[in-house]
Motif scaffolding. Structure first.
Motif, mmCIF file in Angstrom:
data_model
loop_
_atom_site.group_PDB
_atom_site.id
_atom_site.type_symbol
_atom_site.label_atom_id
_atom_site.label_comp_id
_atom_site.label_asym_id
_atom_site.label_seq_id
_atom_site.Cartn_x
_atom_site.Cartn_y
_atom_site.Cartn_z
ATOM 1 N N UNK A 11 5.892 -47.056 52.892
ATOM 2 C CA UNK A 11 6.906 -47.571 51.971
ATOM 3 C C UNK A 11 7.038 -46.682 50.740
ATOM 4 N N UNK A 12 5.898 -46.177 50.232
ATOM 5 C CA UNK A 12 5.955 -45.320 49.040
ATOM 6 C C UNK A 12 6.651 -44.001 49.329
ATOM 7 N N UNK A 13 6.595 -43.532 50.598
ATOM 8 C CA UNK A 13 7.269 -42.284 50.953
ATOM 9 C C UNK A 13 8.784 -42.427 50.884
ATOM 10 N N UNK A 14 9.268 -43.646 51.110
ATOM 11 C CA UNK A 14 10.695 -43.872 51.205
ATOM 12 C C UNK A 14 11.317 -44.301 49.884
ATOM 13 N N UNK A 15 10.509 -44.395 48.844
ATOM 14 C CA UNK A 15 11.034 -44.841 47.552
ATOM 15 C C UNK A 15 11.953 -43.772 46.965
ATOM 16 N N UNK A 16 13.105 -44.212 46.466
ATOM 17 C CA UNK A 16 14.038 -43.300 45.816
ATOM 18 C C UNK A 16 13.526 -42.920 44.441
ATOM 19 N N UNK A 17 13.633 -41.655 44.096
ATOM 20 C CA UNK A 17 13.243 -41.179 42.777
ATOM 21 C C UNK A 17 14.488 -40.718 42.030
ATOM 22 N N UNK A 18 14.743 -41.352 40.897
ATOM 23 C CA UNK A 18 15.939 -41.081 40.115
ATOM 24 C C UNK A 18 15.549 -40.250 38.895
ATOM 25 N N UNK A 19 16.249 -39.161 38.701
ATOM 26 C CA UNK A 19 16.010 -38.256 37.573
ATOM 27 C C UNK A 19 17.236 -38.313 36.663
ATOM 28 N N UNK A 20 17.067 -38.838 35.463
ATOM 29 C CA UNK A 20 18.160 -38.897 34.488
ATOM 30 C C UNK A 20 17.921 -37.795 33.467
ATOM 31 N N UNK A 21 18.914 -36.914 33.305
ATOM 32 C CA UNK A 21 18.758 -35.738 32.450
ATOM 33 C C UNK A 21 19.884 -35.682 31.425
ATOM 34 N N UNK A 22 19.523 -35.531 30.154
ATOM 35 C CA UNK A 22 20.539 -35.258 29.137
ATOM 36 C C UNK A 22 20.712 -33.748 29.023
ATOM 37 N N UNK A 23 21.917 -33.329 28.609
ATOM 38 C CA UNK A 23 22.167 -31.899 28.467
ATOM 39 C C UNK A 23 23.316 -31.698 27.492
ATOM 40 N N UNK A 24 23.475 -30.465 27.039
ATOM 41 C CA UNK A 24 24.589 -30.093 26.183
ATOM 42 C C UNK A 24 25.588 -29.261 26.952
ATOM 43 N N UNK A 25 26.861 -29.661 26.907
ATOM 44 C CA UNK A 25 27.892 -28.914 27.644
ATOM 45 C C UNK A 25 27.969 -27.458 27.182
ATOM 46 N N UNK A 26 27.657 -27.199 25.917
ATOM 47 C CA UNK A 26 27.778 -25.814 25.443
ATOM 48 C C UNK A 26 26.715 -24.902 26.052
ATOM 49 N N UNK A 27 25.699 -25.507 26.703
ATOM 50 C CA UNK A 27 24.671 -24.711 27.378
ATOM 51 C C UNK A 27 24.877 -24.673 28.896
ATOM 52 N N UNK A 28 25.931 -25.305 29.366
ATOM 53 C CA UNK A 28 26.233 -25.265 30.795
ATOM 54 C C UNK A 28 25.783 -26.510 31.539
ATOM 55 N N UNK A 29 26.469 -26.776 32.656
ATOM 56 C CA UNK A 29 26.138 -27.924 33.494
ATOM 57 C C UNK A 29 24.818 -27.695 34.229
ATOM 58 N N UNK A 30 24.005 -28.730 34.422
ATOM 59 C CA UNK A 30 22.805 -28.596 35.262
ATOM 60 C C UNK A 30 23.199 -28.290 36.707
ATOM 61 N N UNK A 31 22.570 -27.310 37.304
ATOM 62 C CA UNK A 31 22.935 -26.901 38.658
ATOM 63 C C UNK A 31 22.583 -27.941 39.704
ATOM 64 N N UNK A 32 21.563 -28.765 39.423
ATOM 65 C CA UNK A 32 21.087 -29.704 40.437
ATOM 66 C C UNK A 32 21.604 -31.117 40.219
ATOM 67 N N UNK A 33 22.662 -31.294 39.426
ATOM 68 C CA UNK A 33 23.161 -32.640 39.132
ATOM 69 C C UNK A 33 23.924 -33.211 40.324
ATOM 70 N N UNK A 34 23.621 -34.450 40.678
ATOM 71 C CA UNK A 34 24.393 -35.180 41.684
ATOM 72 C C UNK A 34 25.524 -35.971 41.033
ATOM 73 N N UNK A 35 25.302 -36.435 39.819
ATOM 74 C CA UNK A 35 26.309 -37.154 39.042
ATOM 75 C C UNK A 35 26.318 -36.581 37.636
ATOM 76 N N UNK A 36 27.509 -36.438 37.065
ATOM 77 C CA UNK A 36 27.642 -35.945 35.699
ATOM 78 C C UNK A 36 28.424 -36.965 34.878
ATOM 79 N N UNK A 37 27.835 -37.370 33.766
ATOM 80 C CA UNK A 37 28.454 -38.346 32.872
ATOM 81 C C UNK A 37 28.773 -37.655 31.548
ATOM 82 N N UNK A 38 30.000 -37.778 31.098
ATOM 83 C CA UNK A 38 30.433 -37.150 29.846
ATOM 84 C C UNK A 38 30.538 -38.222 28.767
#
Length: 324
Positions: free
Chosen positions: A197-224
């Protein structure tokens, strides 16, 4: 007159094995709760017909944090099992892909397997099979020869391999017919069979960033969140970050900010578990503002908190904090 000496009580007989330490220690040991035994090391051996999906099955096990060794000569199985451990950061779940390419070593496979099991390692043997038609189609589409084909046809190589593996298939713990499986369906089947069961647990990574430094390459969702008034222009808040309560209070006091951030987290929550169904156990949500210091940081923290309340395993990271 000399006082009468009172005889001292005789000391109890001492057990030379038990009493080599201070008297109190055995009593403490007896009172301590028993330590549960460590789990046995686990090994999965993946074998079967060439072209039936051994490499894809190995990839699925590796994604589940198994240590995978491909094309292992069977004679090395006992030595590899002996290196596993149930404690610390060592290897305790190992998958070995063994196939007919091992040639002469393969004849002694069952003897090596008995040695591994006799040493106390929990072993499961997974045999992958497919119809002759499916195997011929796969070899033709990949334009690669069968390992036992030689100067003969692909079908003759397949028939020769079936003869060699007939006894092993009968002794397998799990047989998977991959004739009608896509590579993704095979991966799902392997996960169903071996994942905890622990192998199948979803891991969510929430990342803040600055647009002036570029979009994160590994983002699945981008919130402005640049529509929220910027605390940078408030002198009392400029030197603070979105982690500070004063900034967060300012951000979410703005019209529409709190409903937007909370609504976004609530919108994602029902969809997130289905990423695991599609063999994607990690999801990255990137939250951006201009510089990645105030609005995005506060919003990422709030989204992470709300998703944790919904039962998800969440890590919050601030990519550009301190960069200005």
């Amino acid at each position: 007159m000399r006082e009468q000496e009172h005889p001292q009580p005789a000391e109890p007989a001492r057990d030379p094995l038990r009493d080599t330490v201070p008297v109190e220690i055995p009593a403490i040991d007896d009172a301590a709760p028993p330590v549960p035994p460590a789990e046995r090391p686990e090994m999965i051996i993946v074998t079967g017909m060439s072209g039936a999906g051994r490499s894809r099955a190995a990839d699925a096990l590796e994604d589940l944090d198994w240590y995978v060794v491909d094309n292992l000569p069977p004679q090395l199985l006992p030595a590899l099992a002996g290196m596993m451990t149930t404690v610390g950061a060592g290897v305790h779940r190992l998958a070995a892909v063994v196939d007919v390419r091992s040639r002469e070593f393969f004849a002694h496979f069952m003897e090596y397997l008995r040695q591994v099991r006799g040493a106390g390692t929990e072993v499961r043997l997974i045999f992958l099979d497919a119809s002759d038609a499916a195997l011929v189609r796969r070899f033709e589409s990949s334009r690669r020869p069968h390992p036992l084909q030689g100067t003969a046809s692909v079908l003759e190589g397949i028939e020769h391999e079936r003869t060699l593996l007939a006894g092993l298939k009968g002794m397998a713990d799990i047989v998977i017919d991959t004739s009608r499986y896509s590579v993704h369906e095979l991966a799902r089947r392997v996960r169903e069979l071996v994942a905890r069961e622990s192998d199948l647990a979803l891991r969510v990574h929430v990342m803040s960033f600055g647009f002036k430094y570029g979009l994160p390459l590994d983002a699945d969702h981008v919130v402005d969140v640049r529509f929220i008034p910027n605390p940078f222009w408030v002198s009392e808040l400029r030197h603070l970050t979105g982690r500070d309560a004063a900034v967060a209070d300012y951000v979410f006091a703005q019209d529409g900010a709190a409903p937007f951030v909370d609504g976004y987290a609530d919108l994602l929550a029902p969809a997130l578990p289905h990423y695991v169904d599609e063999l994607k156990p990690h999801v990255t949500i990137a939250v951006g503002c201009t510089g990645g210091k105030h609005r995005s940081v506060a919003s990422a923290e709030r989204i992470g908190s709300r998703l944790r309340q919904a039962g998800f395993e969440v890590v919050v990271q601030h990519r550009d904090l301190g960069r200005e």
